[in-house]
Write a protein that holds these residues in place. Structure first.
Motif, short mmCIF file in Angstrom:
data_model
loop_
_atom_site.label_atom_id
_atom_site.label_comp_id
_atom_site.label_asym_id
_atom_site.label_seq_id
_atom_site.Cartn_x
_atom_site.Cartn_y
_atom_site.Cartn_z
N ASP A 171 -7.43 4.35 -0.65
CA ASP A 171 -8.53 3.44 -0.95
C ASP A 171 -8.08 2.25 -1.79
N ARG A 175 -7.26 0.16 1.49
CA ARG A 175 -8.56 -0.19 2.05
C ARG A 175 -9.26 -1.29 1.25
N ALA A 186 -7.90 -1.26 6.62
CA ALA A 186 -8.47 0.08 6.73
C ALA A 186 -7.63 0.99 7.63
#
Length: 465
Positions: A171, A175, A186
């Motif tokens: 993350d 991301r 992503a």
């Protein structure tokens, strides 16, 4: 509400090597990705406090274990640093071995059970520059590192964990682009998550190989620690809201729970990833590797819930498929310093999820804590921080833990995160979590806060009732 926990319920502290040890260039330690970031862009860190500092556990570990004992703790989880145990040629650094042996002995001297985690976001620089978790070579290197740790310290440590919060690096680095190197891709993040999963499984495989050879403690156990944020959506959800809930729960929670409990990944999640062209790069034989991933128990880190709804747009600004948007609950109570919702019942809801969906897998609360900025303003005339807000936070969570156990959850213990104030990634020392204050201007001096006296009394009362 009040609470009474079982007599054998354990209380302890959680910390990590890169956030506490300091001594980033001592004892043969090589640079990790946080040292690299600190060297290149120190201004990215709050008050320019980079990875070099920790809270000087490297020199103060004996003092700290005495404090843990004084506070009646029976266990402490930390992490070994890959970049301290091995060099760039994957050979053992004997100075690192010496340090960790001293830490292990100090824990034993104070009757503290040491829980050892192998990875807490601190990739060695040389592997990061080869692609980090995007590179399958790193997966194999982690298995080799785990093997080295098990064979070196296996007789001394009973409880091992492969990863802490394996969802965070995909993350934060890939991301959302909040951590170095600030990527927002992503699909690459999904590949990273997949490869970390493989690394976990191979490390568990090395654990059992070492156990079969008699290299481990006879009661040794292996686990995984993750921030399984309980997911919630609107009170009257649409079909699209429920679909968002399914996928976010699938990627962030069930992904790791299914590996840990069943040795496989959730099929419904992968079916959807295939539909939206987000499948990670898989190889023949990977399914056999995943079968190795089942663990003895789990660590559950809990700070806040996850509130989600259907996304307003199907793709993000970078052209990647979106599964959800954040949902702001109107009744949310917030920790304004951290921007996180305080929702103690989430800890109960996770316990019920485990009871109903993964009944054979026991767990403990591996992290739970409250970070507050500028705590010095709460000092009394004696210089003690009056952190009643932290006492309230922990009390409410312990109440819901007790209720979850009463209702059938197999929750075995509680570790408070950051019992001693520590360095926290790019936030530095912005938010303090500790029951014990660290004075950065005075040789890292430790001072009990009001909450330290409270937790000691709480543990003593639970043992005596």
């Amino acid at each position: 509400m009040g609470f009474q926990l079982p007599k054998d319920f354990f209380f302890g502290a959680a910390m990590s090597g890169p956030q506490t040890e300091g001594a980033y260039n001592k004892g043969g330690k090589i640079r990790n990705v946080w040292d690299l970031w600190s060297d290149e862009r120190i201004s990215d860190f709050h008050n320019r406090v980079g990875s070099y500092v920790g809270n000087n556990f490297y020199e103060k570990y004996e003092e700290d274990f005495k404090s843990f004992k004084d506070l009646q703790l029976d266990s402490v989880r930390t992490s070994m640093q890959w970049s301290r145990l091995l060099d760039e040629n994957e050979n053992i650094n004997m100075e690192g071995v010496e340090f960790y042996n001293k830490v292990i002995q100090s824990a034993k001297n104070n009757n503290i059970e040491l829980f050892m985690n192998l990875y807490h976001f601190d990739m060695p620089e040389y592997l990061y520059k080869k692609g980090g978790w995007e590179n399958r070579e790193t997966v194999e290197a982690f298995a080799n590192y785990a093997k080295a740790a098990f064979t070196t310290f296996g007789k001394e440590i009973k409880y091992w964990f492969t990863f802490n919060e394996p969802i965070v690096e995909p993350d934060q680095r890939y991301r959302h682009g909040l951590w170095y190197p600030f990527l927002k891709d992503a699909k690459r993040g999904m590949n990273v998550q997949y490869n970390i999963s493989l690394a976990h499984c191979l490390a568990v495989g090395e654990f059992y190989k070492a156990k079969e050879k008699g290299l481990l403690h006879e009661d040794a156990q292996i686990g995984l620690i993750n921030c399984f944020a309980p997911p919630y959506t609107k009170e009257n959800p649409s079909a699209e809201d429920l679909e968002a809930l399914r996928m976010e729960d699938g990627i962030n929670n069930r992904w790791w729970l299914d590996i840990a409990a069943n040795g496989k990944l959730p099929e419904d999640v992968f079916a959807t990833l295939k539909e939206v062209d987000m499948l990670p790069e898989m190889r023949a034989g990977d399914s056999e590797i995943f079968k190795l991933g089942k663990v003895d128990w789990l660590g559950f880190n809990y700070y806040h819930p996850s509130r989600i709804q259907a996304p307003k747009e199907r793709f993000d600004e970078n052209g990647h498929y979106k599964f959800s948007d954040t949902y702001v609950w109107k009744d949310a109570k917030m920790n304004v310093y951290r921007g996180w919702e305080i929702y103690p019942k989430g800890i109960y809801d996770f316990g019920m999820k485990m009871k109903n969906e993964y009944p054979h897998l026991k767990f403990f609360i591996a992290e739970n804590g409250m970070g507050v900025e500028n705590e010095g303003r709460f000092k009394n005339e004696d210089g003690e921080i009056q952190d009643d807000y932290r006492i309230e936070f922990v009390t409410e969570h312990l109440e819901w833990i007790a209720k979850s156990i009463e209702d059938g959850a197999q929750c075995l213990g509680y570790h408070y995160w950051g019992l001693i104030d520590n360095w926290s990634w790019s936030n530095g020392f912005k938010n303090r979590y500790g029951f014990i204050e660290v004075d950065l201007t005075n040789q890292y001096k430790r001072t009990y806060k009001k909450s330290a006296h409270w937790i000691k009394e709480t543990i003593e009362n639970n043992k005596s009732n």
